[in-house]
Design a protein around this motif. Sequence first.
Motif, PDB file in Angstrom:
ATOM      1  N   GLU A 254       0.716  -1.482  -0.165  1.00 23.42           N
ATOM      2  CA  GLU A 254      -0.048  -0.489  -0.118  1.00 23.42           C
ATOM      3  C   GLU A 254       0.540   1.110   0.074  1.00 23.42           C
ATOM      4  O   GLU A 254       1.394   1.396   1.233  1.00 23.42           O
ATOM      5  CB  GLU A 254      -0.423   0.243   1.018  1.00 23.42           C
ATOM      6  CG  GLU A 254      -2.010   0.879   1.478  1.00 23.42           C
ATOM      7  CD  GLU A 254      -2.813   0.882   2.564  1.00 23.42           C
ATOM      8  OE1 GLU A 254      -3.063   2.243   2.830  1.00 23.42           O
ATOM      9  OE2 GLU A 254      -3.257  -0.172   2.813  1.00 23.42           O
ATOM     10  N   LEU A 255       0.851   2.175  -0.610  1.00 24.73           N
ATOM     11  CA  LEU A 255       1.728   3.411  -0.960  1.00 24.73           C
ATOM     12  C   LEU A 255       1.386   4.322  -0.237  1.00 24.73           C
ATOM     13  O   LEU A 255      -0.437   4.605   0.335  1.00 24.73           O
ATOM     14  CB  LEU A 255       1.807   3.934  -2.260  1.00 24.73           C
ATOM     15  CG  LEU A 255       1.960   2.965  -3.125  1.00 24.73           C
ATOM     16  CD1 LEU A 255       1.876   3.874  -4.937  1.00 24.73           C
ATOM     17  CD2 LEU A 255       3.415   3.086  -3.599  1.00 24.73           C
ATOM     18  N   CYS A 256       2.090   5.096   0.767  1.00 24.66           N
ATOM     19  CA  CYS A 256       1.488   6.013   1.089  1.00 24.66           C
ATOM     20  C   CYS A 256       1.049   7.094   0.478  1.00 24.66           C
ATOM     21  O   CYS A 256       0.918   7.605  -0.885  1.00 24.66           O
ATOM     22  CB  CYS A 256       2.722   6.541   2.478  1.00 24.66           C
ATOM     23  SG  CYS A 256       4.191   7.451   1.094  1.00 24.66           S
ATOM     24  N   SER A 257       0.039   7.561   1.827  1.00 22.29           N
ATOM     25  CA  SER A 257      -0.773   8.997   0.636  1.00 22.29           C
ATOM     26  C   SER A 257      -0.110  10.595   0.983  1.00 22.29           C
ATOM     27  O   SER A 257       0.718  11.180   0.364  1.00 22.29           O
ATOM     28  CB  SER A 257      -1.344   9.531   1.027  1.00 22.29           C
ATOM     29  OG  SER A 257      -1.552   9.614   2.850  1.00 22.29           O
ATOM     30  N   GLY A 258       1.968  10.005   0.913  1.00 25.29           N
ATOM     31  CA  GLY A 258       2.504  11.181   1.211  1.00 25.29           C
ATOM     32  C   GLY A 258       3.128  11.307   2.373  1.00 25.29           C
ATOM     33  O   GLY A 258       3.186  11.141   3.480  1.00 25.29           O
ATOM     34  N   ASN A 259       3.970  12.603   2.641  1.00 27.94           N
ATOM     35  CA  ASN A 259       4.874  11.788   3.794  1.00 27.94           C
ATOM     36  C   ASN A 259       4.633  12.182   5.524  1.00 27.94           C
ATOM     37  O   ASN A 259       4.801  11.442   6.196  1.00 27.94           O
ATOM     38  CB  ASN A 259       5.961  13.025   4.093  1.00 27.94           C
ATOM     39  CG  ASN A 259       7.336  13.351   2.659  1.00 27.94           C
ATOM     40  OD1 ASN A 259       7.945  12.363   3.180  1.00 27.94           O
ATOM     41  ND2 ASN A 259       7.006  13.878   1.439  1.00 27.94           N
ATOM     42  N   VAL A 260       3.015  13.637   5.428  1.00 28.76           N
ATOM     43  CA  VAL A 260       2.665  13.394   6.565  1.00 28.76           C
ATOM     44  C   VAL A 260       1.810  11.530   7.437  1.00 28.76           C
ATOM     45  O   VAL A 260       1.493  11.183   8.327  1.00 28.76           O
ATOM     46  CB  VAL A 260       1.070  14.070   6.758  1.00 28.76           C
ATOM     47  CG1 VAL A 260       0.327  13.554   5.848  1.00 28.76           C
ATOM     48  CG2 VAL A 260       0.911  14.710   8.337  1.00 28.76           C
ATOM     49  N   GLN A 261       1.786  10.717   6.544  1.00 27.81           N
ATOM     50  CA  GLN A 261       1.206   9.276   6.218  1.00 27.81           C
ATOM     51  C   GLN A 261       2.332   9.231   7.418  1.00 27.81           C
ATOM     52  O   GLN A 261       1.974   7.825   8.570  1.00 27.81           O
ATOM     53  CB  GLN A 261       0.614   8.282   6.051  1.00 27.81           C
ATOM     54  CG  GLN A 261      -0.393   7.392   6.016  1.00 27.81           C
ATOM     55  CD  GLN A 261      -0.592   6.911   5.066  1.00 27.81           C
ATOM     56  OE1 GLN A 261      -0.436   6.808   3.691  1.00 27.81           O
ATOM     57  NE2 GLN A 261      -2.233   6.168   5.171  1.00 27.81           N
ATOM     58  N   LEU A 262       3.598   9.117   6.536  1.00 25.25           N
ATOM     59  CA  LEU A 262       4.755   7.622   7.441  1.00 25.25           C
ATOM     60  C   LEU A 262       5.207   8.721   8.147  1.00 25.25           C
ATOM     61  O   LEU A 262       4.970   8.216   9.658  1.00 25.25           O
ATOM     62  CB  LEU A 262       6.099   8.243   6.831  1.00 25.25           C
ATOM     63  CG  LEU A 262       5.385   7.750   5.000  1.00 25.25           C
ATOM     64  CD1 LEU A 262       6.438   8.260   3.892  1.00 25.25           C
ATOM     65  CD2 LEU A 262       5.537   6.073   4.517  1.00 25.25           C
ATOM     66  N   VAL A 263       4.937  10.044   9.104  1.00 30.19           N
ATOM     67  CA  VAL A 263       5.202  10.690  10.144  1.00 30.19           C
ATOM     68  C   VAL A 263       4.426  10.778  11.126  1.00 30.19           C
ATOM     69  O   VAL A 263       4.802  10.519  12.102  1.00 30.19           O
ATOM     70  CB  VAL A 263       5.538  12.794   9.922  1.00 30.19           C
ATOM     71  CG1 VAL A 263       5.617  13.162  10.881  1.00 30.19           C
ATOM     72  CG2 VAL A 263       6.841  13.260   9.274  1.00 30.19           C
ATOM     73  N   GLU A 264       3.021  10.354  11.036  1.00 37.07           N
ATOM     74  CA  GLU A 264       2.072  10.279  11.849  1.00 37.07           C
ATOM     75  C   GLU A 264       2.396   8.380  11.962  1.00 37.07           C
ATOM     76  O   GLU A 264       2.163   8.508  13.406  1.00 37.07           O
ATOM     77  CB  GLU A 264       0.708   9.875  11.330  1.00 37.07           C
ATOM     78  CG  GLU A 264       0.096  11.565  11.052  1.00 37.07           C
ATOM     79  CD  GLU A 264      -1.131  11.400  10.390  1.00 37.07           C
ATOM     80  OE1 GLU A 264      -1.415  12.335  10.387  1.00 37.07           O
ATOM     81  OE2 GLU A 264      -1.558  10.846   9.455  1.00 37.07           O
ATOM     82  N   LYS A 265       2.366   7.743  11.789  1.00 30.50           N
ATOM     83  CA  LYS A 265       3.195   6.349  11.779  1.00 30.50           C
ATOM     84  C   LYS A 265       3.556   6.453  12.625  1.00 30.50           C
ATOM     85  O   LYS A 265       4.070   5.222  14.033  1.00 30.50           O
ATOM     86  CB  LYS A 265       3.068   5.402  10.498  1.00 30.50           C
ATOM     87  CG  LYS A 265       3.205   3.497  11.030  1.00 30.50           C
ATOM     88  CD  LYS A 265       3.472   3.136   9.934  1.00 30.50           C
ATOM     89  CE  LYS A 265       3.835   1.531  10.474  1.00 30.50           C
ATOM     90  NZ  LYS A 265       3.359   0.493   8.722  1.00 30.50           N
ATOM     91  N   ALA A 266       5.229   6.859  12.570  1.00 26.30           N
ATOM     92  CA  ALA A 266       6.280   7.371  13.133  1.00 26.30           C
ATOM     93  C   ALA A 266       6.215   7.213  14.505  1.00 26.30           C
ATOM     94  O   ALA A 266       6.962   6.945  15.412  1.00 26.30           O
ATOM     95  CB  ALA A 266       7.570   7.581  12.825  1.00 26.30           C
ATOM     96  N   VAL A 267       5.378   8.614  14.585  1.00 27.47           N
ATOM     97  CA  VAL A 267       5.236   9.157  16.119  1.00 27.47           C
ATOM     98  C   VAL A 267       4.303   7.939  16.802  1.00 27.47           C
ATOM     99  O   VAL A 267       4.574   7.729  17.914  1.00 27.47           O
ATOM    100  CB  VAL A 267       3.967  10.197  15.989  1.00 27.47           C
ATOM    101  CG1 VAL A 267       3.572  10.529  17.428  1.00 27.47           C
ATOM    102  CG2 VAL A 267       5.041  11.706  15.577  1.00 27.47           C
ATOM    103  N   HIS A 268       3.542   7.270  15.925  1.00 26.92           N
ATOM    104  CA  HIS A 268       2.856   6.493  16.709  1.00 26.92           C
ATOM    105  C   HIS A 268       3.346   5.030  18.131  1.00 26.92           C
ATOM    106  O   HIS A 268       3.273   4.522  19.057  1.00 26.92           O
ATOM    107  CB  HIS A 268       1.683   5.584  15.985  1.00 26.92           C
ATOM    108  CG  HIS A 268       0.926   4.635  15.784  1.00 26.92           C
ATOM    109  ND1 HIS A 268       0.155   4.671  17.282  1.00 26.92           N
ATOM    110  CD2 HIS A 268       0.576   3.223  16.431  1.00 26.92           C
ATOM    111  CE1 HIS A 268      -0.776   3.654  17.502  1.00 26.92           C
ATOM    112  NE2 HIS A 268      -0.120   2.656  17.107  1.00 26.92           N
ATOM    113  N   ILE A 269       4.419   4.635  16.638  1.00 23.75           N
ATOM    114  CA  ILE A 269       5.392   3.628  17.397  1.00 23.75           C
ATOM    115  C   ILE A 269       6.174   4.038  18.292  1.00 23.75           C
ATOM    116  O   ILE A 269       6.207   3.764  18.868  1.00 23.75           O
ATOM    117  CB  ILE A 269       6.405   3.066  16.237  1.00 23.75           C
ATOM    118  CG1 ILE A 269       5.203   2.419  15.038  1.00 23.75           C
ATOM    119  CG2 ILE A 269       6.948   2.402  16.550  1.00 23.75           C
ATOM    120  CD1 ILE A 269       5.988   2.511  13.493  1.00 23.75           C
ATOM    121  N   VAL A 270       6.896   5.479  18.204  1.00 20.92           N
ATOM    122  CA  VAL A 270       7.689   5.815  18.953  1.00 20.92           C
ATOM    123  C   VAL A 270       6.688   5.755  20.571  1.00 20.92           C
ATOM    124  O   VAL A 270       7.102   5.584  22.005  1.00 20.92           O
ATOM    125  CB  VAL A 270       8.346   6.838  19.043  1.00 20.92           C
ATOM    126  CG1 VAL A 270       8.966   7.902  20.039  1.00 20.92           C
ATOM    127  CG2 VAL A 270       9.283   6.956  17.754  1.00 20.92           C
TER     128      VAL A 270
END
Length: 289
Positions: A254-270
């Motif tokens: 599943e392609l990301c919709s943009g950088n913000v989606q990647l950042v939000e997932k990173a914040v969630h994991i941390v």
Amino acid sequence: MTKRILTCAVTGNLTSKEMNPALPITPKEIAEEGLKAADAGAAILHLHVRDPETGKGSMNFDLYDEMVTRIREKNTDVILNLTTGEGGRFVPGKENPKIAAENSTLCRPELRVSHIEKLKPEICTLDLNTMWSGQAAVINSPENLKIMADIIYAAGVKPEIEVFNSSDMHLLNHFIAEGVIKNPVMVQMVMGVRFGLPANSESMLYMKSQLPDNAVWAAFGIGRMEYPMLAQSFVAGGHVRVGMEDNVYIKKGELCSGNVQLVEKAVHIVEELGGNIASTDEAREILGL
């Protein structure tokens, strides 16, 4: 538990719209993506520019100037980290390997940092790797790196030292002993590039063991290893990075919709691992900016 700095690498120079149509290319697109990533929790934006016509990485100062201006018009707080990696690639000619073929970008070190002198971001990258990458040899000679480091420090900018192999870490420690690089140093471990550091726990922990005293460090993985290495870096005490320079998927298939989606997932994991993401002020304090 120390707060962790999150960097978003917005576009890079090798990923393409063929890989993901959401990839930002123009200065306006890159600035807008960066602003969204900052709002989502990224304290640092790691930035390249692209030729708007070809989509390839560029060293054009006007593109850098436009991108930075667009970001600063709306956000004066986020930390900007401009690349100096462009200008280091050599493609050997097929008929005569000594002659550069098409897509070679190798140039004088002064040109690779000219935008740093003019724009004076708080951070810029300084890549220590000499290695094979894609269809080109990346060449960063110690002599040229010294020239670049001198110009970076003279501009009042902190270099983020990017290391791709164990040999790069040995060069970093040599540079610190010689006074070329100043301690405390900021180190970014690039993991999962073909013929570079493997993206696994053993490689990261070895690299951590070779860090100079008082180093502030982060690590990230390429492609599908982006989030496993994010979690490993957090657990090992490092800071973290995500972004479409490194990975264009939000999950398998599943392609990301943009950088913000990647950042939000990173914040969630941390946060799920019990950590907290550093604000820009906290990041500046950690980095000594």
